[in-house]
Design a protein around this motif. Structure first.
Motif, PDB file in Angstrom:
ATOM      1  N   ALA A  81      11.569  32.701  37.575  1.00 16.91           N
ATOM      2  CA  ALA A  81      12.839  33.285  37.354  1.00 16.91           C
ATOM      3  C   ALA A  81      13.865  32.755  38.515  1.00 16.91           C
ATOM      4  O   ALA A  81      14.827  32.592  38.135  1.00 16.91           O
ATOM      5  CB  ALA A  81      12.819  34.790  37.389  1.00 16.91           C
ATOM      6  N   VAL A  82      13.360  32.960  39.527  1.00 18.16           N
ATOM      7  CA  VAL A  82      14.226  32.343  40.902  1.00 18.16           C
ATOM      8  C   VAL A  82      14.405  30.998  40.654  1.00 18.16           C
ATOM      9  O   VAL A  82      15.448  30.536  41.008  1.00 18.16           O
ATOM     10  CB  VAL A  82      13.571  32.931  42.040  1.00 18.16           C
ATOM     11  N   TYR A  83      13.386  30.294  40.461  1.00 18.47           N
ATOM     12  CA  TYR A  83      13.613  28.996  40.454  1.00 18.47           C
ATOM     13  C   TYR A  83      14.477  28.330  39.040  1.00 18.47           C
ATOM     14  O   TYR A  83      15.270  27.634  39.469  1.00 18.47           O
ATOM     15  CB  TYR A  83      12.354  28.255  39.830  1.00 18.47           C
ATOM     16  N   VAL A  84      14.367  29.117  37.904  1.00 17.76           N
ATOM     17  CA  VAL A  84      15.248  28.733  36.886  1.00 17.76           C
ATOM     18  C   VAL A  84      16.772  29.247  37.194  1.00 17.76           C
ATOM     19  O   VAL A  84      17.711  28.302  36.899  1.00 17.76           O
ATOM     20  CB  VAL A  84      14.989  29.457  35.579  1.00 17.76           C
ATOM     21  N   ILE A  85      17.069  30.176  38.073  1.00 19.12           N
ATOM     22  CA  ILE A  85      18.488  30.555  38.195  1.00 19.12           C
ATOM     23  C   ILE A  85      19.003  29.731  39.160  1.00 19.12           C
ATOM     24  O   ILE A  85      20.102  29.152  39.292  1.00 19.12           O
ATOM     25  CB  ILE A  85      18.406  32.236  38.689  1.00 19.12           C
ATOM     26  N   PHE A  86      18.295  29.265  40.225  1.00 17.83           N
ATOM     27  CA  PHE A  86      18.591  28.411  41.205  1.00 17.83           C
ATOM     28  C   PHE A  86      18.905  26.942  40.805  1.00 17.83           C
ATOM     29  O   PHE A  86      20.110  26.359  40.887  1.00 17.83           O
ATOM     30  CB  PHE A  86      17.366  28.124  42.309  1.00 17.83           C
ATOM     31  N   LEU A  87      17.999  26.635  39.497  1.00 14.84           N
ATOM     32  CA  LEU A  87      18.491  25.301  38.845  1.00 14.84           C
ATOM     33  C   LEU A  87      19.779  25.434  38.125  1.00 14.84           C
ATOM     34  O   LEU A  87      20.518  24.396  38.166  1.00 14.84           O
ATOM     35  CB  LEU A  87      17.459  25.152  38.036  1.00 14.84           C
ATOM     36  N   GLY A  88      20.086  26.657  37.393  1.00 14.21           N
ATOM     37  CA  GLY A  88      21.206  26.621  36.718  1.00 14.21           C
ATOM     38  C   GLY A  88      22.563  26.602  37.890  1.00 14.21           C
ATOM     39  O   GLY A  88      23.628  25.929  37.613  1.00 14.21           O
ATOM     40  N   PHE A  89      22.392  27.191  39.086  1.00 17.80           N
ATOM     41  CA  PHE A  89      23.625  27.148  40.063  1.00 17.80           C
ATOM     42  C   PHE A  89      23.581  25.790  40.620  1.00 17.80           C
ATOM     43  O   PHE A  89      24.630  25.155  40.744  1.00 17.80           O
ATOM     44  CB  PHE A  89      23.328  27.985  41.157  1.00 17.80           C
TER      45      PHE A  89
END
Length: 139
Positions: A81-89
């Protein structure tokens, strides 16, 4: 823990397969052309792009294994979850919207994925086809 109904068991297994498939596709693209992945990372302004590309491929491979086996699913889903949100930003955030409005859609797509991963972290791998390895009292 309440016993799972058949539909709940099926839904959890399907969700785990979807998560595994999403990360497996990312891994496949990275391994097909690690240089292109590194170039994409470099274009976003990150240092050591080839090293980071390999780190991403390894992380995503571990996430695939966790979702397929159920082992360490809670920490894997939290990390995912942290990784996916980081990738989005990092790759589709507000700085990209002015030049390409489609980037906003790509940015927004990371949030339901992240929310699903958080939901998986809370509820665990289910009671079927799950290796009982875990952290924080969950698998």
């Amino acid at each position: 823990m309440e016993p799972q109904s058949t539909w709940q068991t099926a839904a959890i297994l399907i969700a785990r397969l979807i998560f595994a498939a999403m990360f497996a596709m990312g891994v496949a693209f990275k391994f097909m052309d690690m240089g292109a992945t590194a170039g994409y990372i470099a274009a976003a302004g990150f240092p050591f792009p080839l090293f980071l590309a390999w780190c991403a491929a390894i992380l995503e491979t571990l996430l695939v294994i966790a979702f397929l086996t159920g082992a360490f699913l809670t920490p894997a889903a939290l990390i995912g979850a942290v990784y996916v949100i980081f990738l989005g930003f990092a790759f589709h955030g507000p700085s990209h919207w002015a030049s390409n409005q489609a980037e906003f859609g790509a940015f927004m797509s990371h949030f339901p994925f992240g929310a699903g991963l958080l939901f998986a972290a809370v509820h665990g791998p289910g009671s079927v086809l799950a290796v009982r390895q875990g952290w924080l009292g969950r698998a």
